[in-house]
Design a protein around this motif. Sequence first.
Motif, PDB file in Angstrom:
ATOM      1  N   ASP A   1       5.059  12.111   8.735  1.00  0.00           N
ATOM      2  CA  ASP A   1       5.226  13.096   7.661  1.00  0.00           C
ATOM      3  C   ASP A   1       6.375  12.708   6.705  1.00  0.00           C
ATOM      4  O   ASP A   1       6.956  13.565   6.033  1.00  0.00           O
ATOM      5  CB  ASP A   1       5.440  14.503   8.225  1.00  0.00           C
ATOM      6  CG  ASP A   1       6.697  14.569   9.081  1.00  0.00           C
ATOM      7  OD1 ASP A   1       7.260  13.488   9.376  1.00  0.00           O
ATOM      8  OD2 ASP A   1       7.106  15.678   9.446  1.00  0.00           O
ATOM      9  N   ALA A   2       6.642  11.408   6.642  1.00  0.00           N
ATOM     10  CA  ALA A   2       7.609  10.889   5.667  1.00  0.00           C
ATOM     11  C   ALA A   2       8.926  11.650   5.710  1.00  0.00           C
ATOM     12  O   ALA A   2       9.354  12.237   4.725  1.00  0.00           O
ATOM     13  CB  ALA A   2       7.008  10.937   4.265  1.00  0.00           C
ATOM     14  N   THR A   3       9.544  11.674   6.884  1.00  0.00           N
ATOM     15  CA  THR A   3      10.819  12.392   6.920  1.00  0.00           C
ATOM     16  C   THR A   3      11.983  11.492   6.551  1.00  0.00           C
ATOM     17  O   THR A   3      12.086  11.037   5.431  1.00  0.00           O
ATOM     18  CB  THR A   3      11.040  13.092   8.272  1.00  0.00           C
ATOM     19  OG1 THR A   3      10.676  12.188   9.297  1.00  0.00           O
ATOM     20  CG2 THR A   3      10.253  14.374   8.357  1.00  0.00           C
ATOM     21  N   ASP A   4      12.800  11.145   7.485  1.00  0.00           N
ATOM     22  CA  ASP A   4      14.135  10.708   7.119  1.00  0.00           C
ATOM     23  C   ASP A   4      14.365   9.245   6.783  1.00  0.00           C
ATOM     24  O   ASP A   4      15.372   8.910   6.215  1.00  0.00           O
ATOM     25  CB  ASP A   4      15.064  11.089   8.267  1.00  0.00           C
ATOM     26  CG  ASP A   4      14.586  10.491   9.585  1.00  0.00           C
ATOM     27  OD1 ASP A   4      13.384  10.187   9.676  1.00  0.00           O
ATOM     28  OD2 ASP A   4      15.406  10.316  10.489  1.00  0.00           O
ATOM     29  N   LYS A   5      13.468   8.343   7.102  1.00  0.00           N
ATOM     30  CA  LYS A   5      13.857   6.930   7.015  1.00  0.00           C
ATOM     31  C   LYS A   5      12.710   6.047   6.513  1.00  0.00           C
ATOM     32  O   LYS A   5      11.554   6.285   6.843  1.00  0.00           O
ATOM     33  CB  LYS A   5      14.262   6.474   8.429  1.00  0.00           C
ATOM     34  CG  LYS A   5      15.017   5.190   8.455  1.00  0.00           C
ATOM     35  CD  LYS A   5      15.818   5.025   9.742  1.00  0.00           C
ATOM     36  CE  LYS A   5      16.728   3.849   9.613  1.00  0.00           C
ATOM     37  NZ  LYS A   5      16.308   2.649  10.176  1.00  0.00           N
ATOM     38  N   VAL A   6      13.064   5.016   5.736  1.00  0.00           N
ATOM     39  CA  VAL A   6      12.072   4.003   5.336  1.00  0.00           C
ATOM     40  C   VAL A   6      12.404   2.719   6.077  1.00  0.00           C
ATOM     41  O   VAL A   6      13.564   2.280   6.081  1.00  0.00           O
ATOM     42  CB  VAL A   6      12.095   3.802   3.804  1.00  0.00           C
ATOM     43  CG1 VAL A   6      11.341   2.544   3.408  1.00  0.00           C
ATOM     44  CG2 VAL A   6      11.487   5.012   3.100  1.00  0.00           C
ATOM     45  N   GLU A   7      11.382   2.111   6.693  1.00  0.00           N
ATOM     46  CA  GLU A   7      11.615   0.916   7.521  1.00  0.00           C
ATOM     47  C   GLU A   7      10.955  -0.328   6.953  1.00  0.00           C
ATOM     48  O   GLU A   7      10.848  -1.339   7.627  1.00  0.00           O
ATOM     49  CB  GLU A   7      11.094   1.183   8.942  1.00  0.00           C
ATOM     50  CG  GLU A   7      11.865   2.298   9.629  1.00  0.00           C
ATOM     51  CD  GLU A   7      11.335   2.650  10.999  1.00  0.00           C
ATOM     52  OE1 GLU A   7      10.147   2.324  11.272  1.00  0.00           O
ATOM     53  OE2 GLU A   7      12.082   3.241  11.776  1.00  0.00           O
TER      54      GLU A   7
ATOM     55  N   GLY B   1      17.706   3.896   4.343  1.00  0.00           N
ATOM     56  CA  GLY B   1      17.057   2.579   4.327  1.00  0.00           C
ATOM     57  C   GLY B   1      16.267   2.316   3.063  1.00  0.00           C
ATOM     58  O   GLY B   1      15.556   1.317   2.975  1.00  0.00           O
ATOM     59  N   LEU B   2      16.396   3.190   2.080  1.00  0.00           N
ATOM     60  CA  LEU B   2      15.639   2.986   0.835  1.00  0.00           C
ATOM     61  C   LEU B   2      16.582   3.021  -0.370  1.00  0.00           C
ATOM     62  O   LEU B   2      17.313   3.995  -0.586  1.00  0.00           O
ATOM     63  CB  LEU B   2      14.566   4.071   0.661  1.00  0.00           C
ATOM     64  CG  LEU B   2      13.736   3.948  -0.627  1.00  0.00           C
ATOM     65  CD1 LEU B   2      12.947   2.638  -0.662  1.00  0.00           C
ATOM     66  CD2 LEU B   2      12.775   5.136  -0.773  1.00  0.00           C
TER      67      LEU B   2
ATOM     68  N   ARG C   1       0.842  -1.200   0.000  1.00  0.00           N
ATOM     69  CA  ARG C   1       0.000   0.000   0.000  1.00  0.00           C
ATOM     70  C   ARG C   1       0.873   1.245   0.000  1.00  0.00           C
ATOM     71  O   ARG C   1       0.654   2.180  -0.737  1.00  0.00           O
ATOM     72  CB  ARG C   1      -0.914   0.012   1.218  1.00  0.00           C
ATOM     73  CG  ARG C   1      -1.685   1.334   1.371  1.00  0.00           C
ATOM     74  CD  ARG C   1      -2.597   1.366   2.564  1.00  0.00           C
ATOM     75  NE  ARG C   1      -3.748   0.532   2.371  1.00  0.00           N
ATOM     76  CZ  ARG C   1      -4.333  -0.178   3.341  1.00  0.00           C
ATOM     77  NH1 ARG C   1      -3.834  -0.161   4.570  1.00  0.00           N
ATOM     78  NH2 ARG C   1      -5.396  -0.895   3.092  1.00  0.00           N
ATOM     79  N   ARG C   2       1.925   1.191   0.851  1.00  0.00           N
ATOM     80  CA  ARG C   2       2.806   2.362   0.946  1.00  0.00           C
ATOM     81  C   ARG C   2       4.111   1.947   1.600  1.00  0.00           C
ATOM     82  O   ARG C   2       4.194   0.902   2.251  1.00  0.00           O
ATOM     83  CB  ARG C   2       2.141   3.476   1.755  1.00  0.00           C
ATOM     84  CG  ARG C   2       1.866   3.084   3.177  1.00  0.00           C
ATOM     85  CD  ARG C   2       1.248   4.202   4.003  1.00  0.00           C
ATOM     86  NE  ARG C   2       1.187   3.779   5.390  1.00  0.00           N
ATOM     87  CZ  ARG C   2       2.055   4.113   6.329  1.00  0.00           C
ATOM     88  NH1 ARG C   2       3.051   4.936   6.045  1.00  0.00           N
ATOM     89  NH2 ARG C   2       1.952   3.663   7.561  1.00  0.00           N
ATOM     90  N   LEU C   3       5.109   2.766   1.396  1.00  0.00           N
ATOM     91  CA  LEU C   3       6.368   2.556   2.114  1.00  0.00           C
ATOM     92  C   LEU C   3       6.146   2.952   3.556  1.00  0.00           C
ATOM     93  O   LEU C   3       5.343   3.852   3.853  1.00  0.00           O
ATOM     94  CB  LEU C   3       7.484   3.418   1.508  1.00  0.00           C
ATOM     95  CG  LEU C   3       7.955   3.036   0.100  1.00  0.00           C
ATOM     96  CD1 LEU C   3       8.982   4.038  -0.409  1.00  0.00           C
ATOM     97  CD2 LEU C   3       8.529   1.619   0.081  1.00  0.00           C
ATOM     98  N   LEU C   4       6.901   2.296   4.425  1.00  0.00           N
ATOM     99  CA  LEU C   4       6.763   2.574   5.850  1.00  0.00           C
ATOM    100  C   LEU C   4       7.803   3.620   6.240  1.00  0.00           C
ATOM    101  O   LEU C   4       8.976   3.302   6.422  1.00  0.00           O
ATOM    102  CB  LEU C   4       7.011   1.260   6.585  1.00  0.00           C
ATOM    103  CG  LEU C   4       6.358   1.008   7.910  1.00  0.00           C
ATOM    104  CD1 LEU C   4       4.856   1.259   7.857  1.00  0.00           C
ATOM    105  CD2 LEU C   4       6.633  -0.460   8.295  1.00  0.00           C
ATOM    106  N   PHE C   5       7.362   4.866   6.284  1.00  0.00           N
ATOM    107  CA  PHE C   5       8.281   5.936   6.672  1.00  0.00           C
ATOM    108  C   PHE C   5       8.363   5.960   8.198  1.00  0.00           C
ATOM    109  O   PHE C   5       7.383   5.640   8.885  1.00  0.00           O
ATOM    110  CB  PHE C   5       7.788   7.279   6.130  1.00  0.00           C
ATOM    111  CG  PHE C   5       7.837   7.365   4.621  1.00  0.00           C
ATOM    112  CD1 PHE C   5       9.032   7.634   3.968  1.00  0.00           C
ATOM    113  CD2 PHE C   5       6.694   7.166   3.854  1.00  0.00           C
ATOM    114  CE1 PHE C   5       9.088   7.700   2.577  1.00  0.00           C
ATOM    115  CE2 PHE C   5       6.735   7.243   2.472  1.00  0.00           C
ATOM    116  CZ  PHE C   5       7.934   7.510   1.830  1.00  0.00           C
ATOM    117  N   SER C   6       9.519   6.369   8.711  1.00  0.00           N
ATOM    118  CA  SER C   6       9.706   6.282  10.169  1.00  0.00           C
ATOM    119  C   SER C   6       8.844   7.284  10.915  1.00  0.00           C
ATOM    120  O   SER C   6       8.611   7.148  12.095  1.00  0.00           O
ATOM    121  CB  SER C   6      11.174   6.475  10.536  1.00  0.00           C
ATOM    122  OG  SER C   6      11.600   7.728  10.067  1.00  0.00           O
ATOM    123  N   SER C   7       8.360   8.302  10.243  1.00  0.00           N
ATOM    124  CA  SER C   7       7.433   9.217  10.913  1.00  0.00           C
ATOM    125  C   SER C   7       6.296   9.532   9.948  1.00  0.00           C
ATOM    126  O   SER C   7       6.440   9.375   8.736  1.00  0.00           O
ATOM    127  CB  SER C   7       8.152  10.498  11.322  1.00  0.00           C
ATOM    128  OG  SER C   7       8.660  11.106  10.163  1.00  0.00           O
TER     129      SER C   7
END
Length: 463
Positions: A213-219, A386-387, A205-211
């Motif tokens: 508001d899709a800031t610094d990291k993809v988990e 991480g992406l 469905r979507r990438l898992l951003f660490s926050s």
Amino acid sequence: MSDSHPVPPPKSILILGSGVFGLSTAYSLATNPSFQDTKITLLDRFPFLAPDAASIDSSRIVRADYADLAYASLAHEAQVKWRTGEYGEGVYNETGLALVVAKAGREGETDGSGNGELGREYMRKSLENVQNLGMRVGTKEDGADITVLENRAQIESITTCGGGSGDFGYANWRSGWADAEKAMARLHRLVEETGRVERKQGEVRRLLFSSADATDKVEGAELIDGSFLRADLTVLATGAWTPKFLDLRGIASATGQILAYTELSQEEQDRLGKNPTLLNESTGMFIIPPQGRVLKVARHGYGYANPTTISNPEKPGETITVSLPRTKQDDPNLGIAEEGLQACRKALREMIPELGDRPFTYTRICWYTDTANGDWIVSYHPRYQGLFVATGGSGHAFKFLPVVGDQIVECILGKTPEAFKNKWSFPQRGAEDQVWTEDWRGGKRGMILDEELKRGSKISEKL
Ligand SMILES: Cc1cc2nc3c(=O)[nH]c(=O)nc-3n(C[C@H](O)[C@H](O)[C@H](O)COP(=O)(O)OP(=O)(O)OC[C@H]3O[C@@H](n4cnc5c(N)ncnc54)[C@H](O)[C@@H]3O)c2cc1C
């Protein structure tokens, strides 16, 4: 993350998408000792291979005939592997490739579409490059690799059907084509045999951003069933669907390309199957030799955009409009637009006159992931840790199946090959949201899928 400093192998890698880019990455990771302690997961929305993926079709051209020496050399390397037969009996067929173009001023005869000078330039540089790679010019009978074709009569003389296309060009007898589906199935088996890759079916469905508001990291990724897959490194290889998961406006767009198939008798198959592929770089139209009594006519074109409004994957709450694939998985009645059908008909009449009026029994729109100049994106994302992004095939990545995974893994390790450092880095955003690749394309620039379909479309001319 940098593409030029060594990067230690992560503990876990999640690959999203199992087309050419994703599947070959999985295999290279699984067989590379640097990743022996890495957990590797490969996810796709289909259990084996997606029937609507760009990597699945009856045939794909395999050629080192590139205007760019870096891609020509890499394709040359891939061909060595194609020839070993490691993909199985009959998967790779070296029947030659004729690259032909229209003379300057005669583009009108190619309906005014396409970009004539780019096609001629591409053909000339390709010829130079294959010679730089050691291929010898002469006649086929003398065992030469390349035969220069100075006029239409010479072009027609190298086929078994009296057809032709274009005004001049050359034939490369060391180019060929691969059965795409069989090659992918073989690589899929090789991946399974490593016992190192956990294969999962599910739709991202979507990438898992660490926050939020899709800031610094993809988990990792969230799937449409609400479950999550987490990893230290996520490799995004979802082909033409990638603009769903990152804001790629002005960077990469899905463009729909036309394919039309017709049926042959066994006698026609036997005769036409030995022909070289005929590729007209002024119109973008090409015909690969038939197999299984099915002949395909296709166009390397600017393609159709399918503007779709979605929630901005990187800025929740905002909407953006991007071109995304529409395939028979979304609409089983999706045919190709009348303009495309006519282009295929014209090419068939010209290239194989005896089949000129044979109805097309099946059509398909297959989706390129296009970048501005046709370079791929094989790079860590400049913003999200991480992406890693592996996409942007731009209609020419299939032939690299035997080698591209190793290249991607080198890039993951921060050792991007020198020749590709600039080409594969994450691109700057272009001025227009929709990307129309300027390499050598046929068809008209700027076509919108729905507008063209409204003018008439067909799944099959037999219905
Ligand atoms: C008509 C046509 C002709 C071509 N001809 C040639 C040729 O002659 N020679 C050549 O070298 N190349 C050719 N190409 C290009 C080549 O086929 C592509 O560059 C290559 O296959 C792209 O691979 P990919 O992995 O990026 O994309 P794909 O093969 O499309 O793979 C993407 C994968 O991502 C999966 N996916 C998408 N969304 C999700 C989601 N939400 N969740 C989970 N999984 C998802 C899909 O199911 C799919 O399996 C052609 C392409 C087309 C379309």
